[in-house]
Design a protein around this motif. Structure first.
Motif, short mmCIF file in Angstrom:
data_model
loop_
_atom_site.label_atom_id
_atom_site.label_comp_id
_atom_site.label_asym_id
_atom_site.label_seq_id
_atom_site.Cartn_x
_atom_site.Cartn_y
_atom_site.Cartn_z
N ALA A 379 38.79 8.85 -42.13
CA ALA A 379 39.42 7.53 -42.11
C ALA A 379 38.34 6.46 -42.01
O ALA A 379 37.30 6.66 -41.38
N THR A 381 36.95 3.13 -40.49
CA THR A 381 37.12 2.49 -39.18
C THR A 381 36.66 1.05 -39.15
O THR A 381 36.62 0.43 -38.09
N ASP A 404 41.35 1.77 -42.02
CA ASP A 404 42.21 2.93 -41.80
C ASP A 404 42.64 3.60 -43.10
O ASP A 404 43.61 4.36 -43.12
N HIS A 406 42.45 6.45 -45.75
CA HIS A 406 42.07 7.85 -45.60
C HIS A 406 41.56 8.41 -46.92
O HIS A 406 41.99 8.00 -47.99
N HIS A 445 39.18 8.46 -33.89
CA HIS A 445 39.27 7.59 -35.07
C HIS A 445 40.00 6.29 -34.70
O HIS A 445 39.57 5.18 -35.05
N VAL A 446 41.11 6.39 -33.97
CA VAL A 446 41.86 5.20 -33.59
C VAL A 446 41.07 4.37 -32.58
O VAL A 446 41.03 3.13 -32.65
N ILE A 449 38.35 2.24 -34.22
CA ILE A 449 38.88 1.02 -34.85
C ILE A 449 39.14 -0.05 -33.80
O ILE A 449 38.78 -1.22 -33.97
N VAL A 471 47.43 -0.46 -36.84
CA VAL A 471 46.84 0.88 -36.74
C VAL A 471 47.28 1.54 -35.43
O VAL A 471 47.60 2.73 -35.39
N HIS A 479 49.37 4.85 -36.04
CA HIS A 479 49.15 6.08 -35.26
C HIS A 479 49.72 5.94 -33.85
O HIS A 479 49.09 6.34 -32.88
#
Length: 685
Positions: A379, A381, A404, A406, A445-446, A449, A471, A479
């Motif tokens: 992903a 970021t 975000d 992918h 990953h989240v 960001i 996001v 997510h």
């Protein structure tokens, strides 16, 4: 008319016959504008210059107009002089037909009907503005009680969903996604494999129908919602989209009205939906092409298209559920749909379960060899990352990747000039800086960001801030499931929500931003004095309680107590101490009396209350009626000041005395000073 000729304007104004306004006969009255964009003119004439353009964004309170006089122009059009209170000091003129009585349901109905009758292509903001009026507390009770208004609200929402639907090639508007998500169960996203498609939620339609099932409009409510979805939604390659997303809306109608006026249309539209699957080939056409494909390249492709529909595992069970809903529908009425489904079933039974083995080696067909590295889903970021043709910051690039977004890697990572680069196969072979990527669908990953946004100083525009918030906050396009299981991500979501709310205020919020913020009643509140939205303390409190056992729980609580605490205490000690200390910092040191931030909490509390001690000391010996005496009286120490000081002192019981000493010393000084000076001012709180 020549608008540039002053004499004509003067003549138009002079020819206007001033009439008594029937509503204004009882004094100044208030009205609601029935159009979303209303030019307000200097004189009662279409030829007069425009003073202001009134725009509606969905705020029934701020967007009212006060109505004064009436006048008729030479063409016989009646005008009224208005002022948008309290923001426009001067009067201007609008056609009387564009103003309805405030708080009256007929005004809301007229506003909706004007918009629904307008040509296609109205922007999403217009539909959201009118829908927000229907949801506004000024009108909501009347709307819920009226089948006519409830139906109009449904129609406006359906048109809004059409306007919000981006094409597959478009970058979705983050404001639109945020607004759609804020609607909760009123809408749902269909399980289409190609793109998200939003429709009215079945639960919302069911509730609306149950509320008005004894009214003649009940059938209309169910049919309008079903027909809009049947006509507008394109399920493409997705059998679940058809059978789990679209056709249940039609089934809801014919189950409730098996002999209804629109049953034949519902059946016909359902067959048409099945015929549009697989790029207009339809279920039956796709099946027939796969039944006797021949096993050349084209034949295999036709078989694979049918196999993608997963008829055995998804289609057949869904068909059985659909057929069960037709039990009360007349045989003749349901025949077209039953016949089409039966033909698909017969065809499906004749399609080979597996193609024969492919005996031709890949090398003979000239296919390129696939790199041996294991591919990974990654992903992006960071915003606006360029995918470059070579792993170098100076190499040219072809595609700019969204936050975000992918992608799947194709080759092993490589290092160039000390920087790691990740390959991407989706846009041809190109390379992305590893620092701007993370393994997709993961906590890290989240978090990457969120932390980048909060620490990098990236532009805090509403669009970009909302893109980051989506996001973490979106359950469909983001997510949220990952976020809700993590203490630190739950905190980051609320922190970013607060940053988004800082990018606009009531006077510059468009309909989408206002509609989104007003819908988030569990997380956001509107403070009318400051004309701004803030994250609720209760939202942080919920996150704290849900993750109390996490090592990050203290961070959540600290964010709660240091967040904004707007109030209108106006110098009242008890009010200020309650809002700024007892309900804030004392909440922290009660749970963490030896916490990392106790010292800061005490220091800030002393700063917030220290001015009251200065005010009291200045009042010592001050003559009655003097400025210093008056300021202390306005602190309203009696009757609640001493009680509030005692409450705060009690919360310090478990805080080490050396840490709490600055605050206890301040409270001691206040109590001693207040006892000496006294207070004669009555509490207004």
């Amino acid at each position: 008319m020549n608008r540039s000729t002053p004499c004509i304007l003067l003549a138009a104004a002079a020819a206007a016959l001033v009439l008594p306004n029937p509503l204004a006969a009882q004094g100044e009255t208030y009205g609601t504008l029935l159009s979303l964009h209303v030019p307000c003119r200097e004189a009662p004439s279409h030829a007069a210059s425009v003073v202001s353009v009134f725009r509606q964004t969905g705020d029934a309170y701020r967007e009212t107009v006060s109505v004064r006089d009436s006048a008729m122009d030479a063409a016989g059009t009646t005008w009224v002089s208005v002022r948008r209170t309290p923001y426009m000091p001067r009067l201007c003129w609008v056609p009387e037909a564009l103003v309805g009585p405030w708080r009256e349901p007929e005004s809301l109905l007229a506003m909706a009907d004007r918009l629904l009758a307008s040509p296609d292509g109205r922007p999403l903001e217009d539909w959201v503005a009118v829908y927000s009026y229907f949801r506004h507390r000024v009108y909501r009770e009347a709307v819920d009680a009226s089948p006519v208004l409830s139906l109009r609200r449904l129609e406006v929402l359906m048109r809004a969903l059409e306007a919000a639907q981006p094409s597959p090639a478009e970058d979705p508007d983050p404001r639109a996604l945020a607004w759609l998500e804020s609607l909760g169960a009123d809408v749902e996203a269909l399980p289409d494999r190609a793109r998200l498609q939003w429709v009215v939620g079945r639960g919302s339609v069911d509730s609306l129908y149950e509320a008005h099932r004894d009214d003649p409009l009940a059938e209309e409510i169910l049919w309008r919602s079903a027909s809009q979805i049947l006509q507008r939604v394109d399920c493409g390659l997705s059998v679940p989209c058809v059978f789990d997303g679209v056709l249940p809306h039609a089934a809801r109608y014919w189950r409730s009205f098996p002999d209804g006026r629109f049953v034949d249309q519902a059946i016909s539209a359902s067959v048409s939906m099945l015929r549009r699957v697989q790029f207009e080939s339809g279920l039956l056409g796709t099946c027939e092409a796969a039944r006797t494909p021949g096993w050349d390249a084209m034949g295999r492709a036709r078989w694979e298209r049918w196999d993608e529909l997963a008829w055995q595992t998804e289609g057949r069970p869904a068909v059985r559920r659909l057929l069960a809903t037709l039990s009360e529908v007349g045989e003749e009425d349901k025949a077209p749909l039953v016949d089409y489904i039966n033909r698909v079933e017969r065809c499906a039974s004749e399609v080979p379960a597996q193609p024969p083995p492919d005996e031709e080696p890949a090398a003979v067909r000239g296919e390129a060899s696939v790199p041996s590295s294991e591919s990974r889903e990654m992903a992006i970021t960071a915003p606006g990352v360029l995918c470059r043709f070579e792993p170098s910051r100076t190499a040219r690039g072809g595609t700019v990747l969204r936050l975000d977004e992918h992608f799947t890697t194709e080759y092993p990572d490589t290092v160039a000039a000390g920087e790691t680069w990740v390959s991407a196969s989706r846009w041809g072979r190109c390379w992305i800086p590893g620092a701007a990527t993370a393994p997709a669908h993961t906590h890290d990953h989240v978090l990457a960001i969120a932390d980048r946004f909060l620490t990098s100083g990236e532009g805090r525009t509403p669009d970009h801030s909302l893109r980051v918030y989506n996001v973490l906050g979106s359950r469909v396009g983001g997510h949220r499931e990952i976020v809700d299981t993590s203490a630190i991500l739950s905190l980051r979501r609320l922190q970013i929500l607060g940053e988004v709310l800082k990018t606009f205020h009531s006077e510059n919020a468009d309909a989408l931003l206002r509609g989104w913020a007003d819908q988030l009643v569990d997380d956001v509140y509107y403070w009318s004095i400051g004309s701004a939205w803030y994250v609720r303390d209760e939202a942080f409190e919920r996150a704290y309680e849900e993750h109390r056992e996490s090592p990050d729980a203290e961070e959540i609580l600290w964010e709660l107590v240091t967040g904004p605490s707007p109030h209108d205490c106006e110098g009242d000690f008890a009010c200020t101490a309650r809002a700024g200390v007892r309900d804030k910092f004392a909440r922290y040191w009660t749970d963490y009396p030896r916490g990392r931030y106790v010292g800061q909490a005490i220091t800030i509390s002393v700063a917030r209350l220290g001015g009251f001690l200065q005010t009291c000391n200045a009042a010592r010996g001050a003559p009655p009626g003097s400025r210093d005496a008056f300021r202390w009286e306005r602190a309203y120490w009696e009757p609640r000041g001493a009680e509030m000081a005692a409450e705060i002192r009690a919360t310090l019981a478990d805080v080490p005395p050396s840490d709490g000493e600055p605050l206890t010393t301040l409270l001691d000084g206040l109590e001693a000073c207040a006892a000496e000076v006294g207070s004669t001012g009555p509490s207004l709180k």
